[in-house]
Design a protein around this motif. Sequence first.
Motif, short mmCIF file in Angstrom:
data_model
loop_
_atom_site.label_atom_id
_atom_site.label_comp_id
_atom_site.label_asym_id
_atom_site.label_seq_id
_atom_site.Cartn_x
_atom_site.Cartn_y
_atom_site.Cartn_z
N VAL A 3 -46.42 -78.18 10.77
CA VAL A 3 -46.25 -77.83 12.18
C VAL A 3 -45.21 -78.81 12.73
O VAL A 3 -45.37 -80.02 12.61
N GLU A 4 -44.14 -78.25 13.27
CA GLU A 4 -43.01 -79.06 13.72
C GLU A 4 -42.60 -80.03 12.60
O GLU A 4 -42.31 -79.60 11.49
N ASP A 5 -42.60 -81.33 12.90
CA ASP A 5 -42.15 -82.32 11.92
C ASP A 5 -43.29 -82.88 11.08
O ASP A 5 -43.09 -83.84 10.32
N TYR A 6 -44.48 -82.32 11.20
CA TYR A 6 -45.66 -82.86 10.53
C TYR A 6 -46.01 -82.05 9.29
O TYR A 6 -46.15 -80.82 9.35
N LYS A 7 -46.16 -82.73 8.17
CA LYS A 7 -46.72 -82.14 6.96
C LYS A 7 -48.21 -82.44 6.95
O LYS A 7 -48.63 -83.58 7.13
N ILE A 8 -49.03 -81.42 6.74
CA ILE A 8 -50.48 -81.57 6.80
C ILE A 8 -51.09 -81.08 5.49
O ILE A 8 -50.74 -80.00 4.99
N ILE A 9 -51.99 -81.88 4.95
CA ILE A 9 -52.73 -81.52 3.75
C ILE A 9 -54.22 -81.52 4.09
O ILE A 9 -54.71 -82.46 4.73
N THR A 10 -54.92 -80.48 3.69
CA THR A 10 -56.37 -80.41 3.91
C THR A 10 -57.11 -80.72 2.62
O THR A 10 -56.70 -80.31 1.53
N LEU A 11 -58.22 -81.43 2.77
CA LEU A 11 -59.08 -81.79 1.64
C LEU A 11 -60.53 -81.47 2.00
O LEU A 11 -60.88 -81.42 3.19
N PRO A 12 -61.40 -81.30 1.00
CA PRO A 12 -62.81 -81.05 1.32
C PRO A 12 -63.55 -82.34 1.64
O PRO A 12 -63.45 -83.33 0.92
N ALA A 13 -64.28 -82.32 2.74
CA ALA A 13 -65.17 -83.44 3.08
C ALA A 13 -66.51 -83.25 2.38
O ALA A 13 -66.93 -82.12 2.11
N ASN A 14 -67.18 -84.33 2.10
CA ASN A 14 -68.54 -84.30 1.56
C ASN A 14 -69.49 -84.52 2.73
O ASN A 14 -69.95 -85.63 2.98
N HIS A 15 -69.75 -83.44 3.48
CA HIS A 15 -70.48 -83.62 4.74
C HIS A 15 -71.51 -82.55 5.04
O HIS A 15 -72.56 -82.84 5.58
N SER A 16 -71.22 -81.30 4.74
CA SER A 16 -72.09 -80.22 5.19
C SER A 16 -72.31 -79.20 4.08
O SER A 16 -71.38 -78.87 3.34
N LYS A 17 -73.53 -78.69 4.00
CA LYS A 17 -73.85 -77.62 3.05
C LYS A 17 -73.66 -76.23 3.66
O LYS A 17 -73.76 -75.23 2.96
N THR A 18 -73.41 -76.18 4.95
CA THR A 18 -73.32 -74.89 5.63
C THR A 18 -71.90 -74.51 6.03
O THR A 18 -71.67 -73.42 6.54
N GLU A 19 -70.94 -75.42 5.84
CA GLU A 19 -69.55 -75.09 6.13
C GLU A 19 -68.63 -76.00 5.33
O GLU A 19 -69.04 -77.05 4.83
N GLU A 20 -67.37 -75.58 5.21
CA GLU A 20 -66.37 -76.36 4.48
C GLU A 20 -65.71 -77.35 5.43
O GLU A 20 -64.64 -77.08 5.99
#
Length: 278
Positions: free
Chosen positions: A143-160
Amino acid sequence: MKIHFLGTGAAEGVPAVFCECANCKKIRSLGEGEYRTRSQVIIDGILSIDFPPEAYAHSLKFGIELSKIQYLLVTHSHMDHFYAHDFILRGYKYAYFDEPKLEIFGNEEVNKVFSECTARELKPEVAPRLSVKMLKPYQVFTVEDYKIITLPANHSKTEEALLFYIEKGGRGYLHLYDTGRITDEAFEFLAQNGAKAYLVCFDCTFAEHTGGDFARHMGIEDNMLMKQKLLDRDIINVNTKIVISHFSHNCNPTRAHLKSIEEKYGVTAAYDGLLLEI
């Protein structure tokens, strides 16, 4: 990038909203400088990570213009990280401004919560100024000048639940909360995509207490294990700034107490209003 830590407390806040434990009584007696609101980080004034119930209060206290936020990255749908009701006020007779629409990025549950919270009161004049874009772990986008990477958190069993790496001009910020210990696969994905973090912020909800392999949050020893994994993959180096945040009232997160952790582990304990630049 200017990285502004507006809220540094866990879900219940510090002191906790309904609590009368010894820690909360002490922090109330010490006053506002020790208070910790729910988590929010704003980058360069235009990109927010999470949007808690205190976002409006943050804007007043720290001089943040919420109308200028164009991108909102949501880690997960829990109330302390995504208070979607406020978005019904982003236009119509409630707000006059010329900024572009707000793009909200989150998982499937974030999209559901947004729909549920705005269903009754979102005016047709406001709706075009908002959009929700679905994310999953292991995505790379810009988005614009930002590169974004998503990773999985180890936090919830009901959502990613998601973690975020955000990079501008070759300098990255790695946002690692709400989460327990992070998988090797996630760190490998960062390395494969050229991540170079100049600043890392770890979930340190438990302070000196470890969460272990299966907890939804971390303590400082967990943070140090994750730090070594990042070093081993050359995602960070010895000059990378390490910040800890998202403190629970249960760990007695006074500035004095956290100072001992800072000195022992060579980290910076975030506080509400901390501004860092990379």
